[in-house]
Structure formats: C-alpha cells, structure tokens
Design a protein around this motif. Structure first.
Motif, mmCIF file in Angstrom:
data_model
loop_
_atom_site.group_PDB
_atom_site.id
_atom_site.type_symbol
_atom_site.label_atom_id
_atom_site.label_comp_id
_atom_site.label_asym_id
_atom_site.label_seq_id
_atom_site.Cartn_x
_atom_site.Cartn_y
_atom_site.Cartn_z
ATOM 1 N N UNK A 42 0.836 -1.208 0.000
ATOM 2 C CA UNK A 42 0.000 0.000 0.000
ATOM 3 C C UNK A 42 0.868 1.254 0.000
ATOM 4 N N UNK A 43 1.948 1.230 0.773
ATOM 5 C CA UNK A 43 2.838 2.387 0.850
ATOM 6 C C UNK A 43 3.492 2.661 -0.507
ATOM 7 N N UNK A 44 3.905 1.612 -1.206
ATOM 8 C CA UNK A 44 4.522 1.784 -2.522
ATOM 9 C C UNK A 44 3.533 2.380 -3.515
ATOM 10 N N UNK A 45 2.297 1.913 -3.451
ATOM 11 C CA UNK A 45 1.265 2.457 -4.339
ATOM 12 C C UNK A 45 1.023 3.931 -4.029
ATOM 13 N N UNK A 46 0.986 4.278 -2.743
ATOM 14 C CA UNK A 46 0.751 5.670 -2.368
ATOM 15 C C UNK A 46 1.914 6.566 -2.795
ATOM 16 N N UNK A 47 3.133 6.036 -2.732
ATOM 17 C CA UNK A 47 4.282 6.801 -3.222
ATOM 18 C C UNK A 47 4.116 7.112 -4.704
ATOM 19 N N UNK A 48 3.644 6.119 -5.453
ATOM 20 C CA UNK A 48 3.409 6.331 -6.881
ATOM 21 C C UNK A 48 2.318 7.373 -7.089
ATOM 22 N N UNK A 49 1.277 7.349 -6.278
ATOM 23 C CA UNK A 49 0.199 8.344 -6.393
ATOM 24 C C UNK A 49 0.726 9.752 -6.097
ATOM 25 N N UNK A 50 1.604 9.850 -5.108
ATOM 26 C CA UNK A 50 2.201 11.154 -4.804
ATOM 27 C C UNK A 50 2.924 11.693 -6.030
#
Length: 296
Positions: free
Chosen positions: A164-172
């Motif tokens: 989830x954290x990796x996906x959120x980094x990509x969203x950022x």
C-alpha cells in the motif's frame, strides 16, 4: 531467504527470518553517516532536525518522508545535541528480493520505479515527499505496532501495508506531475526570491518554504518559467546589479556583495556572460549614453 542483512537498526538487528523490519528511532546527534545494503523508507514522526544525505543537508520536520535506495549515504540528526531537541524517525527497511516480486505494482519508466530498480541511473538519488495530509503517518504507526506485537499473521499485514505504501508513493508522484503547468505558487515564489536574493538562498530553502520537495519544485519551476532556479536567481541578481551600476557610484565589489556574490572572480565571469560586458564597461557605457543624451 538469501542470507542475513547484518545491520544494526537502533538497538535491533534485522531479523534473518523476516523480509521487512520496522523500528521507531530517537535519533542521536552523534550518529555517523552510513550506507545500507537494503531499501529504506523513513518517516519523520516527531520533532525536527536535519537529514544528511549524500552531500546535501536537508532541514526536516514532522511529515517528511524519504525513500532511500541501496548504497545511499545518509544519517538523521536532531537540530541540537540538547536533550530537549528530539527527532523521532520511523524506518521501514526491506530486502530488495521483495521488489523483484512487485514490479507490476509500479508503473515502468516512472521516477518511483527507477529509484527502486535502477537507482544508479537516476539523476536524483532519493525521493523526498512532505506528507501534508497524514497519508503515511497512520501506516507507519500500524506497521510498527504489528511488528512489536507479532500477532498471528502480522508478517502478512506488514507486506500488505508495504505494498500500500509503494502504491501511495506512486500516487504522490502522479499528483505532482498533474499539477497545472502554470504552477499556482509561482507569483509567491518569485516574490520570495526577489525579497531574499541578497541572501545565500538555495533550491532547498525555497522548496522547504513552500512545502515542496526540492526535486518537485525544480521540475515545476523549470516547466513554468523555462529557467532553472539558479538561472532565475542569477538573472534577478544581475538585473539588480545593472540598476545599481546605472543609478549609483557604489564600488563594483560592494554592489556584488549587496546582491549576494562574495566571489568576485565568479561575479565578473557571470556578469559578462549575462550582459556581454564587464560591470565597469556596463557603467561606462551607460554614463556615455547619459552624457550624449544631455548634450542633445
């Protein structure tokens, strides 16, 4: 499992039976700069201080998040050795073998993807975001709690939260890229530069002031103005020099100092590059022009 990552994190070693390690560290002012043989995501949970990373020193505060690839030299330190100046960092470190399993999670050719898989080919050696809306704060606290309690299935929860954290980094990253080309804060940035150009301001100073990462700020600024921050700052300073050369009899070295240049060799080279003449020639040319205008 491919061997033990024999590295001390705080007062704990990376567990050789696990792929993910979480800790909450009260940083010391005397900790030495170091490199890792694993990937690390660090989050400033409390306090403020500095992140010494490669050859840069970045002021940090609660909400700053860094993605630090293998081999990147860094250390977090509080702003002062005094005990009342605390800096708490949450660290999520993990084996790179996990990344080999998750290539489909991140979009290829994105900066986030490249910093994970090809860090040595990236112009910027790390990622830095400001978590303004506490997107990552809750995730880090949950991961830390799971790691400490180790209830049934905690390792699966850690993997899920890391994904989830990796996906959120990509969203950022995507959110930053989608910001309008007009850069809504440009007028404020220009005002800030024009008010502070006499100081030794840097890209990091301006980015911090507007709660942006330095890399994101530079991309937006160049996209909007067509100039790098350094080029724009130089233009502002040289323009002010020209005004002072025309309107005053202040010695050239004092004018250079007033606009932020102490290295006179650099100043003269830059002025000539920007105007085509030396500061002395510029002043003389203007005075000759004025004299001709008066005589007419």
């Amino acid at each position: 499992m491919n061997g033990r990552i024999d590295h001390l994190c705080g007062d704990l070693f990376f567990d050789e039976n696990m792929d993910i390690f979480i800790n909450r560290e009260l940083e010391s002012f005397t900790t030495a700069q170091h490199t890792h043989d694993f990937t690390e995501i660090s989050f400033v949970g409390e306090g403020s201080g500095y992140h010494y990373i490669e050859d840069q020193v970045i002021p940090i505060k609660q909400g700053d998040l860094f993605l630090i690839p293998i081999g990147t030299s860094h250390v977090f330190r509080p702003s002062s050795p005094k005990q009342d100046k605390t800096l708490v960092i949450y660290n999520c470190i993990f084996r790179n073998e996990l990344l080999d399993q998750w290539k489909s999670i991140l979009q290829k050719d994105s900066f986030t993807y490249n910093i994970f898989y090809y860090p040595h080919e990236c112009s910027e050696r790390w990622l830095h975001f400001q978590d303004k809306h506490d997107t990552f704060s809750a995730m880090f606290q949950t991961m830390y709690s799971e790691y400490l309690k180790r209830n049934t299935g905690f390792d699966t929860v850690l993997v899920a939260l890391l994904i989830q954290m990796l996906v959120m980094l990509k969203r950022f990253e995507l959110k930053n890229e989608e910001e309008p080309a007009s850069f809504s804060k440009l007028e404020e940035v220009v005002h800030f530069i024009k008010c502070n150009y006499t100081q030794n301001i840097t890209v990091q100073d301006v980015a911090d002031y507007f709660y942006l990462s330095a890399s994101h700020f530079q991309r937006l600024f160049k996209k909007t103005t067509g100039l790098t921050f350094t080029q724009y700052l130089q233009n502002v300073r040289i323009q002010k020099c020209c005004e002072l050369l025309k309107s005053t009899d202040i010695p050239i070295y004092q004018i250079a100092n007033q606009v932020g240049y102490l290295d006179m060799k650099f100043f003269h080279a830059l002025f000539r590059k920007k105007t085509g003449v030396t500061p002395r020639q510029y002043r003389q040319n203007f005075q000759e022009f004025e004299d001709k205008a008066i005589s007419l």
